[in-house]
Design a protein around this motif. Sequence first.
Motif, PDB file in Angstrom:
ATOM      1  N   ASN A 177       0.804  -1.216   0.000  1.00 42.28           N
ATOM      2  CA  ASN A 177       0.000   0.000   0.000  1.00 42.28           C
ATOM      3  C   ASN A 177       0.842   1.275   0.000  1.00 42.28           C
ATOM      4  O   ASN A 177       0.290   2.383   0.078  1.00 42.28           O
ATOM      5  CB  ASN A 177      -0.936  -0.004   1.206  1.00 42.28           C
ATOM      6  CG  ASN A 177      -2.016  -1.055   1.088  1.00 42.28           C
ATOM      7  OD1 ASN A 177      -2.925  -0.940   0.279  1.00 42.28           O
ATOM      8  ND2 ASN A 177      -1.888  -2.124   1.871  1.00 42.28           N
ATOM      9  N   ASN A 178       2.162   1.111  -0.088  1.00 40.25           N
ATOM     10  CA  ASN A 178       3.083   2.253  -0.169  1.00 40.25           C
ATOM     11  C   ASN A 178       4.202   1.872  -1.137  1.00 40.25           C
ATOM     12  O   ASN A 178       5.352   1.696  -0.741  1.00 40.25           O
ATOM     13  CB  ASN A 178       3.634   2.603   1.212  1.00 40.25           C
ATOM     14  CG  ASN A 178       2.555   3.024   2.180  1.00 40.25           C
ATOM     15  OD1 ASN A 178       2.126   4.177   2.206  1.00 40.25           O
ATOM     16  ND2 ASN A 178       2.094   2.077   2.990  1.00 40.25           N
ATOM     17  N   GLN A 179       3.842   1.753  -2.400  1.00 35.21           N
ATOM     18  CA  GLN A 179       4.715   1.103  -3.371  1.00 35.21           C
ATOM     19  C   GLN A 179       5.854   1.992  -3.860  1.00 35.21           C
ATOM     20  O   GLN A 179       6.676   1.552  -4.665  1.00 35.21           O
ATOM     21  CB  GLN A 179       3.886   0.589  -4.546  1.00 35.21           C
ATOM     22  CG  GLN A 179       2.891  -0.486  -4.120  1.00 35.21           C
ATOM     23  CD  GLN A 179       2.123  -1.087  -5.284  1.00 35.21           C
ATOM     24  OE1 GLN A 179       2.443  -0.864  -6.448  1.00 35.21           O
ATOM     25  NE2 GLN A 179       1.089  -1.862  -4.973  1.00 35.21           N
ATOM     26  N   GLU A 180       5.946   3.227  -3.366  1.00 33.18           N
ATOM     27  CA  GLU A 180       7.087   4.059  -3.728  1.00 33.18           C
ATOM     28  C   GLU A 180       8.404   3.460  -3.252  1.00 33.18           C
ATOM     29  O   GLU A 180       9.485   3.844  -3.710  1.00 33.18           O
ATOM     30  CB  GLU A 180       6.928   5.480  -3.164  1.00 33.18           C
ATOM     31  CG  GLU A 180       6.984   5.576  -1.645  1.00 33.18           C
ATOM     32  CD  GLU A 180       5.634   5.464  -0.963  1.00 33.18           C
ATOM     33  OE1 GLU A 180       5.464   6.034   0.122  1.00 33.18           O
ATOM     34  OE2 GLU A 180       4.750   4.798  -1.533  1.00 33.18           O
ATOM     35  N   GLY A 181       8.341   2.499  -2.322  1.00 33.28           N
ATOM     36  CA  GLY A 181       9.547   1.874  -1.789  1.00 33.28           C
ATOM     37  C   GLY A 181      10.011   0.647  -2.550  1.00 33.28           C
ATOM     38  O   GLY A 181      10.887  -0.081  -2.079  1.00 33.28           O
ATOM     39  N   ILE A 182       9.481   0.419  -3.765  1.00 32.02           N
ATOM     40  CA  ILE A 182       9.806  -0.806  -4.497  1.00 32.02           C
ATOM     41  C   ILE A 182      11.297  -0.924  -4.804  1.00 32.02           C
ATOM     42  O   ILE A 182      11.860  -2.024  -4.750  1.00 32.02           O
ATOM     43  CB  ILE A 182       8.961  -0.896  -5.799  1.00 32.02           C
ATOM     44  CG1 ILE A 182       9.177  -2.225  -6.517  1.00 32.02           C
ATOM     45  CG2 ILE A 182       9.236   0.293  -6.711  1.00 32.02           C
ATOM     46  CD1 ILE A 182       8.663  -3.417  -5.761  1.00 32.02           C
ATOM     47  N   HIS A 183      11.975   0.191  -5.110  1.00 28.78           N
ATOM     48  CA  HIS A 183      13.409   0.125  -5.403  1.00 28.78           C
ATOM     49  C   HIS A 183      14.180  -0.331  -4.173  1.00 28.78           C
ATOM     50  O   HIS A 183      15.093  -1.173  -4.257  1.00 28.78           O
ATOM     51  CB  HIS A 183      13.905   1.491  -5.884  1.00 28.78           C
ATOM     52  CG  HIS A 183      15.305   1.472  -6.420  1.00 28.78           C
ATOM     53  ND1 HIS A 183      15.956   2.611  -6.836  1.00 28.78           N
ATOM     54  CD2 HIS A 183      16.196   0.459  -6.605  1.00 28.78           C
ATOM     55  CE1 HIS A 183      17.167   2.298  -7.261  1.00 28.78           C
ATOM     56  NE2 HIS A 183      17.343   1.004  -7.122  1.00 28.78           N
ATOM     57  N   ALA A 184      13.830   0.210  -3.003  1.00 30.42           N
ATOM     58  CA  ALA A 184      14.495  -0.201  -1.766  1.00 30.42           C
ATOM     59  C   ALA A 184      14.240  -1.680  -1.472  1.00 30.42           C
ATOM     60  O   ALA A 184      15.141  -2.397  -1.010  1.00 30.42           O
ATOM     61  CB  ALA A 184      14.024   0.664  -0.600  1.00 30.42           C
ATOM     62  N   LEU A 185      13.025  -2.154  -1.748  1.00 32.19           N
ATOM     63  CA  LEU A 185      12.730  -3.578  -1.555  1.00 32.19           C
ATOM     64  C   LEU A 185      13.570  -4.447  -2.479  1.00 32.19           C
ATOM     65  O   LEU A 185      14.031  -5.531  -2.080  1.00 32.19           O
ATOM     66  CB  LEU A 185      11.242  -3.849  -1.802  1.00 32.19           C
ATOM     67  CG  LEU A 185      10.264  -3.403  -0.723  1.00 32.19           C
ATOM     68  CD1 LEU A 185       8.837  -3.555  -1.221  1.00 32.19           C
ATOM     69  CD2 LEU A 185      10.475  -4.202   0.560  1.00 32.19           C
ATOM     70  N   MET A 186      13.761  -3.991  -3.709  1.00 32.84           N
ATOM     71  CA  MET A 186      14.568  -4.750  -4.653  1.00 32.84           C
ATOM     72  C   MET A 186      15.993  -4.937  -4.128  1.00 32.84           C
ATOM     73  O   MET A 186      16.598  -6.000  -4.280  1.00 32.84           O
ATOM     74  CB  MET A 186      14.607  -4.038  -6.006  1.00 32.84           C
ATOM     75  CG  MET A 186      13.268  -3.910  -6.706  1.00 32.84           C
ATOM     76  SD  MET A 186      12.581  -5.482  -7.275  1.00 32.84           S
ATOM     77  CE  MET A 186      13.742  -5.929  -8.562  1.00 32.84           C
ATOM     78  N   ILE A 187      16.524  -3.904  -3.512  1.00 31.71           N
ATOM     79  CA  ILE A 187      17.885  -3.994  -2.961  1.00 31.71           C
ATOM     80  C   ILE A 187      17.902  -4.862  -1.712  1.00 31.71           C
ATOM     81  O   ILE A 187      18.772  -5.728  -1.538  1.00 31.71           O
ATOM     82  CB  ILE A 187      18.430  -2.589  -2.654  1.00 31.71           C
ATOM     83  CG1 ILE A 187      18.502  -1.750  -3.926  1.00 31.71           C
ATOM     84  CG2 ILE A 187      19.813  -2.673  -2.006  1.00 31.71           C
ATOM     85  CD1 ILE A 187      18.865  -0.295  -3.699  1.00 31.71           C
ATOM     86  N   LEU A 188      16.917  -4.657  -0.811  1.00 33.54           N
ATOM     87  CA  LEU A 188      16.895  -5.381   0.462  1.00 33.54           C
ATOM     88  C   LEU A 188      16.808  -6.885   0.253  1.00 33.54           C
ATOM     89  O   LEU A 188      17.432  -7.661   0.981  1.00 33.54           O
ATOM     90  CB  LEU A 188      15.727  -4.894   1.319  1.00 33.54           C
ATOM     91  CG  LEU A 188      15.576  -5.554   2.692  1.00 33.54           C
ATOM     92  CD1 LEU A 188      16.801  -5.289   3.563  1.00 33.54           C
ATOM     93  CD2 LEU A 188      14.303  -5.067   3.380  1.00 33.54           C
TER      94      LEU A 188
END
Length: 502
Positions: A177-188
């Motif tokens: 529900n806060n998908q602006e963090g997708i790049h950070a998730l990709m790295i994590l």
Amino acid sequence: MSHTPHKDDVPTYTLSEGCPVADPTTAQRVGSGPVKGLMLLQDTQLIETLAHFNRERIPERTVHASAVGAWGEFEVTHDISHLTSAKFLNNVGKKSKVLLRVSTVGPERGASEPVRDVRGWGMKIFTEEGNQDFVFNDIPVFFVRDPIKFPSLNRSHKRNPATNLPDASMFWDFHNNNQEGIHALMILFSKRGIPASIRTINAYSGHTYKFTTEDGFVYVKIHLKPDQGVKSLSQDEANRLAGENPYHHTADLHDAIARGDYPSWTMYIQVMKPEQAENYRWNIFDMTKVWPHGDFPLQPVGKLRLNRNPTNYFTDIEQAAFSPSTIVPGIAPSADPMLQARMFAYPDAARYRLGVNYQQLPCNAPVSKVYAPYQRDGASRHDDNYGGDPNYVGASLKRVNFSGSRVGANGHAPFGGGSQAHEQWVGQVTAYSSEVTDEDFVQAREMWKVLGRCGEQDEFVHNVAGHLRGALPEVQLATIDMFNKVDSKLGTRIHEALVKES
């Protein structure tokens, strides 16, 4: 040959007020026979021992509670005096004392260290103009760009309030529900998500800062890269190490410094002119976005080297306080909303944990002269409290010298006319919440291609599926849909991994 201490080198045990005591194991009891009964309130040694024990813990940090730290120095290796007037960054060869604290974000104190989590990087540089704090992360982007979401982000990564267990549904429901963090998730969830050692991690400002001179300013992002190289753990390696040696990162850094194998990092900056910012593809105040190196190459600045372990962990590291608001002339904050919020939140947390005079603790005290007579009193005052000097502004009873300019942030010299005009670009104050658009997935798609070139896509899918498996089915479906926006086959691969490994 063993060393026998000289009599004068052996300390004499006393109570906290200095009174010597013959035996620290005794307590005063009532009774004349072999059976001793009631204790006495006059037994200061017993009362002090028990009362202090009840109070020897301070509140741990809500985030970044578990950490390792050390002392070191920062040395300037390249001249950037044309970009900043900060004295500690001018003159090649100049060295400044540094205190570094590196932490996980979610786990509590004492938690296992080899876990998949962002590492926070708190660095205090002791300069002649005051302390310069850098509070970075080991990934270049963040999960949110709106500071109002920051507490919720961190709660979703912690324990379920009912079960007191980590909860994959909470984690993924927040990010769905806060998908602006997708790049950070990709790295994590890539191989970069679990460092092999504190000595082998990058550090990034994430935020956009300003470097200032009398003529104006430039925007910068700051990077530190380990001279030891970046090294990470697979999920299986981390699981094994967490069981065999849960404090591996602490031991690894301590032992390396103890044997003289001092870890070091090279500091780089990316530099953007104000006029470039106005027309750049991405909002430079958005912490979920990087500046590609092809657009803004890395420029070397200096070298960080750790060379001394803490004398006492509590005194040096647990009491250390870092804040993005601790800035010297020549460096200034930008309009980055997350940076602006952290400039309040971090020192506020330190006042809660350590007291209003936390800056006077040895690990935080500047090496430069401090004269702040309008901040007086409070718990744990460690100096003369400025004696009888006036404690109000505008006093004529004692002369006070003031430096810097009323124009410009943090005592900086006024910016040049062109820079002042650029500041209007930031715009008027508004109530605003950012929306997720396709632009938020562009850099994540590039990250997916990077993982493909490195042969790490299968491991990424495995890592996400392994974590997502603990979430509710409807949360899993929303997560799969989110990753399909990165690549049409990525969500499908995650779904297949969930089915196959269930």
